[in-house]
Design an enzyme around this catalytic site. Structure first.
Site, PDB file in Angstrom:
ATOM      1  N   HIS A   1      68.895   4.948  16.421  1.00  0.00           N
ATOM      2  CA  HIS A   1      69.515   5.843  15.447  1.00  0.00           C
ATOM      3  C   HIS A   1      69.654   7.241  16.028  1.00  0.00           C
ATOM      4  O   HIS A   1      68.723   7.756  16.643  1.00  0.00           O
ATOM      5  CB  HIS A   1      68.675   5.899  14.168  1.00  0.00           C
ATOM      6  CG  HIS A   1      68.910   4.710  13.279  1.00  0.00           C
ATOM      7  ND1 HIS A   1      68.592   4.703  11.956  1.00  0.00           N
ATOM      8  CD2 HIS A   1      69.476   3.506  13.544  1.00  0.00           C
ATOM      9  CE1 HIS A   1      68.927   3.536  11.433  1.00  0.00           C
ATOM     10  NE2 HIS A   1      69.455   2.788  12.375  1.00  0.00           N
ATOM     11  N   TYR A  21      67.594  10.189   3.201  1.00  0.00           N
ATOM     12  CA  TYR A  21      66.517  10.828   2.435  1.00  0.00           C
ATOM     13  C   TYR A  21      67.186  11.548   1.266  1.00  0.00           C
ATOM     14  O   TYR A  21      67.928  12.506   1.486  1.00  0.00           O
ATOM     15  CB  TYR A  21      65.755  11.834   3.307  1.00  0.00           C
ATOM     16  CG  TYR A  21      64.857  11.177   4.334  1.00  0.00           C
ATOM     17  CD1 TYR A  21      65.365  10.667   5.522  1.00  0.00           C
ATOM     18  CD2 TYR A  21      63.487  11.074   4.104  1.00  0.00           C
ATOM     19  CE1 TYR A  21      64.542  10.053   6.453  1.00  0.00           C
ATOM     20  CE2 TYR A  21      62.656  10.472   5.035  1.00  0.00           C
ATOM     21  CZ  TYR A  21      63.188   9.967   6.196  1.00  0.00           C
ATOM     22  OH  TYR A  21      62.367   9.352   7.113  1.00  0.00           O
ATOM     23  N   PRO A  73      54.243   8.750   4.048  1.00  0.00           N
ATOM     24  CA  PRO A  73      55.223   8.160   4.968  1.00  0.00           C
ATOM     25  C   PRO A  73      56.554   8.900   5.064  1.00  0.00           C
ATOM     26  O   PRO A  73      57.418   8.521   5.857  1.00  0.00           O
ATOM     27  CB  PRO A  73      55.420   6.740   4.413  1.00  0.00           C
ATOM     28  CG  PRO A  73      54.890   6.758   3.029  1.00  0.00           C
ATOM     29  CD  PRO A  73      53.930   7.882   2.903  1.00  0.00           C
ATOM     30  N   LYS A  78      55.527   9.301  10.321  1.00  0.00           N
ATOM     31  CA  LYS A  78      54.665   9.727  11.433  1.00  0.00           C
ATOM     32  C   LYS A  78      53.424   8.858  11.662  1.00  0.00           C
ATOM     33  O   LYS A  78      52.817   8.919  12.724  1.00  0.00           O
ATOM     34  CB  LYS A  78      54.191  11.172  11.199  1.00  0.00           C
ATOM     35  CG  LYS A  78      55.268  12.194  11.400  1.00  0.00           C
ATOM     36  CD  LYS A  78      55.607  12.351  12.869  1.00  0.00           C
ATOM     37  CE  LYS A  78      56.946  12.981  13.084  1.00  0.00           C
ATOM     38  NZ  LYS A  78      57.950  12.143  13.702  1.00  0.00           N
ATOM     39  N   TYR A  85      60.920  15.357  13.728  1.00  0.00           N
ATOM     40  CA  TYR A  85      61.187  13.971  13.323  1.00  0.00           C
ATOM     41  C   TYR A  85      61.215  13.048  14.545  1.00  0.00           C
ATOM     42  O   TYR A  85      60.662  11.945  14.513  1.00  0.00           O
ATOM     43  CB  TYR A  85      62.520  13.902  12.571  1.00  0.00           C
ATOM     44  CG  TYR A  85      62.709  12.616  11.804  1.00  0.00           C
ATOM     45  CD1 TYR A  85      62.352  12.521  10.465  1.00  0.00           C
ATOM     46  CD2 TYR A  85      63.239  11.484  12.425  1.00  0.00           C
ATOM     47  CE1 TYR A  85      62.506  11.326   9.757  1.00  0.00           C
ATOM     48  CE2 TYR A  85      63.401  10.285  11.725  1.00  0.00           C
ATOM     49  CZ  TYR A  85      63.030  10.226  10.398  1.00  0.00           C
ATOM     50  OH  TYR A  85      63.185   9.045   9.704  1.00  0.00           O
TER      51      TYR A  85
END
Ligand SMILES: Cc1cc2nc3c(=O)[nH]c(=O)nc-3n(C[C@H](O)[C@H](O)[C@H](O)COP(=O)(O)OP(=O)(O)OC[C@H]3O[C@@H](n4cnc5c(N)ncnc54)[C@H](O)[C@@H]3O)c2cc1C
Length: 392
Positions: free
Chosen positions: A72, A201, A293, A297, A385
């Protein structure tokens, strides 16, 4: 039984550590309390940082990951019915993440471990770590109905957030920093192709939602729900309706529905144990820290801990010096706290506070708008991220 490194827990941290040690010629034994089938089916993480992929390649466990993992290049943020893409390679100088389920990593590592050793015992439950301050700590465990002893030079607790290794730290040397969040995640697996190519998100009208995937034919989705939620109160149609409402945008996009094959509710917690070692006992992964979550991580931190620890053991094996081992805790904790902060910030920015007021909501919006308007702020999110560098 006797070994150099006794590893408690056959989750990703314990299994990967065993592989990394095996490759440097250090013998170890892994004790796992559950049956193989249970460990291989436990649904958890799926987003891997580049460093996690590299570690799996390094120990020869990435053939299937390389063939089936989905690379991704970004994520999408949704709020106020708008969509905004965060482009990782552009913002980080080329970094990406890979989608590959934790269940598959565990299957790959178990298959290698059973084929090549060192020993991995299932249904072997550690009861206690004795004499961690001594030169010869011992793990007391039950296997095949018998209590047994594993004598070690070192013990590593990779036994997750409810394990027993933490309990061997004397109260006076151990500090626990914890925060419980006032909401949980209802997670589902569904046999339906993902409705998007990258993770979404969303901060929707009823709270947070995440669209993720496990493969081209399996979607993984999450909804913010109140603490204490019972999955029985969430029939499939209610879940799909709520997800559709939270992901809704102005424009053409539709959430595809399909049969739900698994539902579970996970509370959200941040927790860090300091220090991460005492005498000859080390903690790694969820045994040492947990994060909500939202930042994806937990698994990645577990992997980075054992990468650092394996390097410390390799240095000791090669030179006889314990200098790196002595600094294991400090070497990990900076990264652990940064991941804890990032996970906390992502969680607070995207979830509806149960008693939040209009001011809280405007602050969340201001944070989201800053990320989508400022390259600097977006780059900060992308760097965290995709994963901060290891200290070693
Ligand atoms: C819903 C959900 C989604 C998540 N999504 C992500 C994500 O996208 N990305 C990410 O990085 N992380 C994610 N995580 C977190 C991630 O799954 C964990 O951080 C990861 O499993 C930690 O690995 P571990 O090996 O440290 O611990 P665990 O996976 O918990 O393994 C510990 C092992 O120790 C065994 N054990 C426990 N006690 C004993 C004992 N006494 N004796 C012997 N064995 C014992 C357990 O059976 C278990 O197999 C998610 C977690 C959840 C719940």
């Amino acid at each position: 039984m006797r070994t150099t490194v006794g590893i408690i827990g056959g989750g990703p941290a314990g299994l990967l550590l065993a592989r990394l040690l095996h490759r440097t010629g250090i013998d170890c034994v892994v004790l796992e309390s559950r049956a193989r089938a249970y460990v291989e089916q436990r649904q958890r993480a799926g987003m891997l940082e580049q460093g996690t992929v590299d570690a799996l390649r390094e120990c020869g466990a990435a053939d299937r990951l390389d063939a089936e993992g989905l690379i991704h290049h970004g994520i999408e943020l949704r709020f106020e019915r708008e969509r905004h893409r965060i482009d990782f390679p552009v913002l980080t100088g080329g970094r990406t993440v890979t989608i590959y389920a934790q269940t598959e990593i565990v299957k790959d590592l178990i298959a290698l471990q059973l084929a090549e050793g060192p020993p991995l015992l299932f249904e072997a439950e550690a009861l206690a770590v004795e004499k961690p301050e001594s030169q010869a700590p011992v793990v007391r465990f039950v296997h095949e109905g018998r209590e047994q002893m594993l004598s070690c030079d070192y013990v590593v607790g990779c036994d997750g957030s409810h394990g027993i290794a933490q309990g061997a730290f004397p109260a006076e040397v151990s500090c626990v920093y914890a925060h419980d969040y006032p909401y949980s995640w209802l997670g589902i697996l569904a046999d339906v192709p993902p409705s998007c190519e990258e993770l979404i998100y969303a901060r929707g009208p009823g709270g947070f939602a995440l669209h993720s995937m496990r493969s081209p034919s399996v979607s993984r989705l999450y909804l913010q729900v109140p603490n204490g939620t019972d999955v029985k109160d969430w029939p499939d149609d209610r879940i799909w309706d709520e997800l559709s409402a939270r992901f809704a945008i102005d424009g053409d996009w539709r959430l595809e529905r399909g049969p739900i094959t698994s539902k579970s509710v996970t509370p959200m917690r941040s927790c860090v144990h300091e220090p991460m070692c005492h005498g000859r006992l080390f903690l790694a992964g969820d045994a040492a820290h947990i994060v909500p979550p939202t930042g994806a991580k937990g698994l990645n931190l577990a992997v980075s801990d054992v990468r650092v620890l394996a390097r410390c053991f390799a240095e000791f094996h090669r030179t006889g010096s314990t200098q790196l081992l002595d600094h294991y805790s400090e070497l990990c904790l900076e990264r652990v706290w940064q991941a804890t902060r990032f996970s906390y910030d992502m969680t607070r920015m995207l979830h509806t506070q149960p008693n939040g007021d209009v001011f809280d909501r405007r602050m969340q919006l201001a944070r989201l708008r800053r990320i989508t308007a400022s390259r600097h702020a977006a780059a900060e999110l992308a760097a965290n991220y995709t994963g901060l560098p290891l200290a070693l």
